[in-house]
Design an enzyme around this catalytic site. Structure first.
Site, PDB file in Angstrom:
ATOM      1  N   ALA A 171      -5.343   5.152   7.800  1.00  0.00           N
ATOM      2  CA  ALA A 171      -4.089   4.532   6.953  1.00  0.00           C
ATOM      3  C   ALA A 171      -4.515   3.668   5.960  1.00  0.00           C
ATOM      4  O   ALA A 171      -4.216   1.858   6.277  1.00  0.00           O
ATOM      5  CB  ALA A 171      -3.203   3.956   8.458  1.00  0.00           C
ATOM      6  N   GLU A 195      -4.365  -2.415  -3.209  1.00  0.00           N
ATOM      7  CA  GLU A 195      -2.751  -2.464  -3.167  1.00  0.00           C
ATOM      8  C   GLU A 195      -2.019  -1.062  -3.893  1.00  0.00           C
ATOM      9  O   GLU A 195      -1.100  -1.133  -4.678  1.00  0.00           O
ATOM     10  CB  GLU A 195      -1.907  -3.834  -4.073  1.00  0.00           C
ATOM     11  N   THR A 197      -3.763   3.238  -5.131  1.00  0.00           N
ATOM     12  CA  THR A 197      -3.967   4.061  -5.729  1.00  0.00           C
ATOM     13  C   THR A 197      -3.303   3.527  -7.069  1.00  0.00           C
ATOM     14  O   THR A 197      -1.995   4.072  -7.037  1.00  0.00           O
ATOM     15  CB  THR A 197      -4.645   4.461  -5.843  1.00  0.00           C
TER      16      THR A 197
END
Length: 387
Positions: A129, A366, A368
């Site tokens: 994930a 944080e 892409t």
């Protein structure tokens, strides 16, 4: 910049002094050794730099998010690892407790985080994930007045040294079959919390990045971030946390770009080629001009997003723009700086090689660049141009 206050200029000058004395002299060495700059981080806490945007009532400086962006930018000009450590501690380690924690949780942790007595970390990404943050598999199963947590988090910045960690876990299923995700806060040393492997990375090598495992970790209901009544809203709160974190990564990217520009400019003024300084060659001058324009544009995007956050206005689109542009211009400027320095730029003797490696992370962490474009395009579909 005409809209910066005296406090903003003060934080910039204070940061520059600290960087010149403590950060710049060791930046290359800690990159080579992968050594976390723990002593410098402690000093940052003593000076208040780890609590810049934290209200005074919770032990912080009580400054705004523009000041925080300036701070991260200044560190990133000379050491991406230090900048990332500060940004992650404040925006990911501290913000969710300050914004979503109970008053008891805030009083217990935030003043100590702001002072640097303890370091904070944030656990969201898992082996299966990443961009799909809802696809986490870590579970927290209720057992009376406790939760039993099992699973793993990866790429936890500050994971080794963090004394307090916020993380997400599945606590049930919604009526539509989707996962109910809750957020928790836990202290290092809790039985069942196990540190995994320390990552060896392309760049940001002195930033601590580690896997964290939960192995039948038992925590009380009070460890739910915001209290038991906030079970099931963890995903929403963590997405809000990431919005603010993107401002920090945008400023980190701008700082990398400015650092690359400074070094390329200095070299171009000194290096003589074909009878004249490199900067007098139009192609080199144009490269430097493009770098300066992009850094200034990135800085405006970052500060604008920070101002919106400070004003309590929606800033999700603007934070995504700041993160997207800031991170990508950081990489572009580092690439151009290497080209300006030529063979020297490709060696470890000059900082631009390190900046090039550090800057790449900003396009990944944080969210892409692809995720930022998705956020921006969806906001255009929902809200129109709005410019």
């Amino acid at each position: 910049m005409i809209y910066l206050t005296e406090d903003h200029e003060m934080i910039r000058e204070s940061a520059r002094e600290f960087v010149a004395e403590r950060v710049k002299p060791i930046a290359q060495d800690i990159d080579t050794s992968h050594e976390f700059p723990l002593e410098n981080v402690k000093a940052l806490g003593e000076l208040g730099f780890l609590g810049v945007p934290i209200p005074e009532e919770y032990g912080g400086m009580g400054m705004d998010n523009v000041a925080q962006a300036i701070l991260v930018e200044e560190f990133a000009r000379h050491c991406g690892s230090t900048a990332l450590t500060v940004a992650a501690h404040s925006s990911l380690g501290t913000f969710p407790i300050l914004a979503f924690g109970t008053e008891e949780q805030k009083q217990r942790y935030v003043p100590r985080l702001a002072s640097g007595e303890i370091i904070g970390a944030f656990g969201l990404t898992e082996p299966d994930a990443g961009s799909d943050a809802q696809g986490i598999r870590t579970t927290a199963v209720r057992d009376g007045d406790e939760f039993v947590v099992n699973g793993s988090k990866m790429y936890c910045t500050n994971g080794t040294h963090a004394q307090v960690i916020t993380f997400t876990a599945i606590t049930g299923r919604k009526g539509n079959g989707r996962s109910e995700i809750s957020a928790f806060v836990v202290e290092q040393g809790t039985p069942g919390l196990v540190l995994g492997k320390l990552e060896k990375k392309l760049g940001m090598r002195a930033s601590d990045t580690r896997m964290i495992h939960f192995e039948d970790m038992r925590i009380p209901l009070d460890n739910v971030l915001g209290g038991p009544e906030q079970i099931g809203v963890g995903f929403r709160n963590f997405m809000k946390t990431l919005e603010g974190g993107r401002i920090g990564i945008g400023s980190l990217g701008v700082g990398c770009g400015l650092g690359a520009l400074e070094r390329a400019l200095e070299y171009a003024k000194q290096r003589v080629s074909m009878g004249k300084p490199l900067i007098d060659h139009q192609e080199i001058g144009f490269k430097l001009a493009d770098m300066a324009v992009e850094c200034e544009a990135g800085r405006h995007l970052v500060y604008h997003a920070a101002m919106l956050k400070d004003a309590g206005r929606p800033y999700g689109r603007e934070a995504a723009m700041a993160k997207l542009f800031g991170s990508e211009i950081g990489s572009r400027c580092a690439d151009r700086a290497i080209q300006v320095l030529g063979g020297y730029g490709y060696t470890r003797e000059y900082d631009v090689e390190r900046i090039y490696r550090d800057a790449k992370l900003n396009e990944i962490g944080e969210g892409t660049s692809e995720i930022q474009r998705l956020i921006i395009s969806r906001s255009l579909l929902a809200d129109g141009v709005g410019l």
